[in-house]
Motif scaffolding. Structure first.
Motif, short mmCIF file in Angstrom:
data_model
loop_
_atom_site.label_atom_id
_atom_site.label_comp_id
_atom_site.label_asym_id
_atom_site.label_seq_id
_atom_site.Cartn_x
_atom_site.Cartn_y
_atom_site.Cartn_z
N LEU A 10 -8.39 -26.59 49.27
CA LEU A 10 -7.93 -25.22 49.33
C LEU A 10 -9.12 -24.27 49.25
N ALA A 11 -8.97 -23.11 49.84
CA ALA A 11 -10.03 -22.11 49.79
C ALA A 11 -10.17 -21.58 48.36
N PRO A 12 -11.39 -21.44 47.86
CA PRO A 12 -11.56 -20.84 46.54
C PRO A 12 -11.20 -19.35 46.59
N ILE A 13 -10.78 -18.84 45.44
CA ILE A 13 -10.46 -17.42 45.30
C ILE A 13 -11.66 -16.73 44.66
N VAL A 14 -12.08 -15.63 45.25
CA VAL A 14 -13.17 -14.84 44.68
C VAL A 14 -12.60 -13.48 44.31
N LEU A 15 -12.67 -13.14 43.02
CA LEU A 15 -12.07 -11.90 42.53
C LEU A 15 -13.14 -11.02 41.91
N PHE A 16 -13.12 -9.73 42.25
CA PHE A 16 -14.11 -8.77 41.75
C PHE A 16 -13.44 -7.77 40.81
N CYS A 17 -14.07 -7.55 39.65
CA CYS A 17 -13.50 -6.60 38.69
C CYS A 17 -14.61 -5.75 38.08
N TYR A 18 -14.17 -4.62 37.50
CA TYR A 18 -15.16 -3.72 36.90
C TYR A 18 -14.67 -3.23 35.55
N ASN A 19 -13.93 -2.12 35.50
CA ASN A 19 -13.64 -1.49 34.21
C ASN A 19 -12.17 -1.12 34.03
N SER A 36 -21.68 -6.22 45.03
CA SER A 36 -21.00 -7.33 44.37
C SER A 36 -20.26 -8.20 45.37
N VAL A 37 -19.52 -7.56 46.28
CA VAL A 37 -18.73 -8.32 47.26
C VAL A 37 -19.64 -9.09 48.21
#
Length: 300
Positions: free
Chosen positions: A7-16, A85-86
């Motif tokens: 399966l494709a990995p999930i990449v999640l970006f977060c900040y504040n 970041s992305v």
């Protein structure tokens, strides 16, 4: 249709935004494929002192997160910003896994979102004219005569999307090739087929007025005469248009659509539909007042 073994990995970006992130991850945990999926979370560092507390809350929450096959958390000490970041995060993961599913910290997903995305990444991988797939669809009017469950448009989506390494590497993040006026004019014509907001966005990026990874990714698609793949019924809802986000600092309710679960028929030979593309383009076209502002302020 069978899913690929990997399966494709999930990449999640977060900040504040702790609350938004928690809602995003709760909906993602409810996905039927969550427990089989690897999750990478990029937590950006503080831009200013008042961000410190929210980022501490986020990282404490992430430390006790479960529900996925494996979780890797990348904590940045300094603020990179969303664009950097992305670009950095997707590049790192896609080089290892060859494909990715990407989310930001304000996306609600249907329980079958991961199933849909993995199937789409599998079915359309070899299509050189498709650069990305997404689970999001804006609230456009789908022509009654349209019979497919998916459609192609000359625009990428940054809301719940995925792509492949051999297409991601074609992006020119430095936007070097803007010296030839003839090529630039042709590129403009290609870009505005996806909405006439794209060209002003691209020029603002070039001039350093904005910092957007998404317009540079859309540029790569335009240069390759490629499409983004969208579902007729959205499997993503953005909850970040409440004034809390980096890009949305004003409130808006115009970006949502009711989420819908259910199997999606995937025709590997899907063709673009010009009537649907026209409907899609009109949704993103800028109002006259914004066009006037862009001309007066930026000469765009």
């Amino acid at each position: 249709m069978d899913l690929p073994d990997q399966l494709a990995p999930i990449v999640l970006f977060c900040y504040n935004r702790p609350w938004h992130l928690e809602q995003t991850l709760k909906s993602l945990q409810a996905n039927t494929l969550a427990a089989r999926s690897e999750l990478f979370i990029y937590s950006d560092g503080p831009k200013k002192e008042e961000d410190q507390n929210a980022i501490r809350q986020i990282r404490a929450y992430l430390d006790q997160l479960n529900g996925f096959q494996k979780i890797t958390i990348i904590r940045s000490e300094h603020n990179l910003g969303l664009a950097a970041s992305v670009i950095k995060g997707v590049t790192e993961v896609i080089e290892q896994y060859r494909k990715v599913i990407v989310l930001e910290d304000d996306m609600l997903t249907t329980p079958d979102f991961l199933d849909f995305m993995n199937k789409a990444l599998n079915v359309f991988e070899s299509r050189q004219d498709i650069f990305s797939v997404t689970g999001y669809t804006p609230p456009i009017s789908i022509p009654e005569t349209y019979r497919n469950d998916l459609f192609l448009v000359p625009r990428t989506s940054s809301w719940g999307w995925g792509t492949w390494a051999h297409k991601w590497k074609k992006a020119d993040w430095g936007m070097q090739d803007f010296s030839d006026p003839e090529k630039t004019a042709a590129l403009r014509e290609t870009l505005i087929k996806g909405g006439d907001d794209l060209w002003p966005m691209l020029i603002k990026q070039q001039k350093g007025i904005i910092d957007s990874w998404a317009i540079r990714w859309t540029l790569a698609q335009a240069r390759n005469q490629a499409y983004g793949l969208y579902p007729v019924h959205s499997k993503i809802k953005n909850i970040g248009t409440d004034g809390s986000g980096t890009n949305f600092t004003f409130k808006s309710t115009g970006y949502g659509q009711e989420l819908k679960t259910g199997n999606v028929r995937m025709d590997p030979h899907l063709k673009p539909d010009e009537l649907l593309i026209d409907q899609f383009r009109k949704y993103y076209n800028l109002p006259v007042s914004v066009k006037i502002k862009n001309w007066i302020k930026y000469r765009i």
